[in-house]
Design an enzyme around this catalytic site. Structure first.
Site, short mmCIF file in Angstrom:
data_model
loop_
_atom_site.label_atom_id
_atom_site.label_comp_id
_atom_site.label_asym_id
_atom_site.label_seq_id
_atom_site.Cartn_x
_atom_site.Cartn_y
_atom_site.Cartn_z
N ILE A 1 0.83 -1.21 0.00
CA ILE A 1 0.00 0.00 0.00
C ILE A 1 0.86 1.27 0.00
O ILE A 1 1.81 1.39 0.79
CB ILE A 1 -0.94 0.00 1.24
N GLU A 2 0.51 2.22 -0.88
CA GLU A 2 1.22 3.50 -0.89
C GLU A 2 0.47 4.56 -0.10
O GLU A 2 1.07 5.47 0.46
CB GLU A 2 1.40 3.99 -2.33
N ALA A 3 -0.87 4.46 -0.12
CA ALA A 3 -1.65 5.46 0.60
C ALA A 3 -2.75 4.78 1.43
O ALA A 3 -3.46 3.91 0.92
CB ALA A 3 -2.29 6.44 -0.37
#
Lengths: 301, 301
Positions: free
Chosen positions: B20-22
């Site tokens: 996950i990046e955000a």
């Protein structure tokens, strides 16, 4: 597709009046608008009484009790007895009685004094109503909103003093008291609460409680058949000899049709002729006319 | 039928966090309950920031503006910038802006200061809101309730000062001003507005206006995709690298799923494990866990 409504005329009015033993009238938009009597109503009712017709007044307005409605009729110069009045405030109390709601349980009310008075006459103790109109519910830290666990029914009617306190109270009763009933006096979206314009009706307050509880109510007013069943039981008249006179298609006319009565729409309230004739409308009364006193004028014509 | 949710565990937590990046967080029931921070939230957000994750806070609560939400975070000891906050009050203003609502038209507000502030920042003039909280609308003879014919949109959000005046004002605008928009910030039935219990949410006020107008609103908050589309346009991240963390199945989790994000349900708010596992529930998140700080604890395990 329903047959389309016949315009009331000198040709068909006598046949209608002669075939009917009891006329059932909606009040708001038929008898009065807000505090003003609609022209010619008094003379028309007198004429029908003189012909031996039984008159019944059925109103979805729950803000008054039958006694208070009789006073309103009186103040407008029309003599009507409490026994001739069937208000949705009365219907709510009768619903509880017929369904053997235990008298030791309490009833929380969103609505006016009329509901509380009818509950009391039926032997129930109501709480809420006007008394809670000035109460404030605020989101304060460490503050717990208490509600009476002994409330077994919530009755919601039209309430011009609706507030967050009442909404939270009703919501907690319905969500947290096991088996708590949710009763709507009616679901009219708007009504002619004053002569000059329409105002949000009980449908507004009822929807608010549906929104917070995600529950649907039991409706006791028009167009539900509850009041009509009650009415038919009290008077011993066949529905085909009764005529429902109203200004709303989705409550009054539907109510009459659901019971097998004849129906007469008057255009002196919320429904316009173009709404009636619109292809999207699928509720067609047997007859329609401008206002109640047309019956008198057409008979004399 | 959706696949069932995986319980977050030492075995799957690293895979989730790494992919996950955000992270998109709901606030009420995830970050705080009422005025109280949920245990371990601060440390968990710090850990995620230290790993370079982008953090976004999306709340259906429209009572505050983004600025006011940033102040609330600050008061709870968490540093969050206004740019990281997407409230439904902001969404309502952005909806008008994106749809080129004419700035010379006015917006009537049922709701809090937050909506008015966001409208003003977007260049619109709002009326109503807290100012109308003490106004009284009464059914007086010969009294006409006036409304501004220049209102082109009504925005309805959570409003603990809901009253009949506001309901009549909004109803008149929607029914009588041609083309008037009816915008709901969200339709949550209830919310943890205080730590100790739930209270009627915007869904209650929105339903009231639906009840009086017989119209359905445009919803800009969760689970509508409006905010997510806006959010995806602002950040250049693929939805599959975003994870929506929330406590409500029908708003938060559905919102994440509608956009193609991963989803994590926390049980620190309105949803219980039995609701999640109930056969009647057809919204299944990818993962679920007791509370947000489990992510931190499980990574350390």
């Amino acid at each position: 597709m329903a047959n389309s409504a016949a315009h009331l005329s000198p040709q068909n009015v006598r046949g209608l009046v002669d075939s009917i033993e009891a006329f059932i009238f909606d009040c708001d938009g038929v008898i009065w608008k807000g505090y003003k009597l609609i022209d010619g109503v008094s003379q028309t009712l007198d004429m029908l009484r003189s012909k031996g017709k039984k008159l019944v007044f059925v109103t979805n307005n729950s803000s008054r009790s039958r006694r208070q409605f009789a006073e309103k009729f009186e103040s407008l110069g029309i003599s009507v007895s409490e026994d001739e009045i069937f208000s949705s405030s009365f219907a709510a109390a009768m619903y509880l009685k017929i369904n053997k709601f235990p008298s030791e349980k309490k009833v929380y009310v969103i609505g006016g004094e009329g509901i509380l008075e009818e509950l009391q006459l039926a032997g129930y103790s109501g709480l809420g109503g006007p008394e809670d109109g000035k109460k404030i519910a605020e989101w304060k830290q460490n503050c717990f909103f208490e509600h009476d666990k002994n409330v077994g029914a919530v009755v919601v009617g039209i309430d011009p003093y609706i507030n967050y306190y009442k909404l939270q109270y009703a919501t907690l009763c319905i969500r947290e008291n096991p088996g708590c009933l949710f009763i709507a006096t009616n679901r009219d979206s708007v009504g002619h609460m004053t002569e000059l314009q329409e105002w949000p009706g009980a449908g507004c307050m009822v929807a608010a409680v549906c929104g917070s509880t995600e529950k649907e109510p039991i409706v006791v007013g028009k167009p539900s058949t509850f009041l009509m069943d009650f009415l038919l039981q009290r008077f011993n008249i066949s529905p085909s000899k009764m005529c429902m006179v109203g200004d709303r298609l989705d409550t009054d006319i539907l109510f009459g049709q659901n019971a097998g009565c004849k129906t007469l729409l008057v255009l002196s309230g919320v429904t316009t002729e173009s709404t009636l004739q619109d292809p999207s409308n699928n509720i067609q009364p047997d007859y329609y006319t401008g206002k109640l006193s047309d019956v008198l004028e057409l008979l004399d014509a």
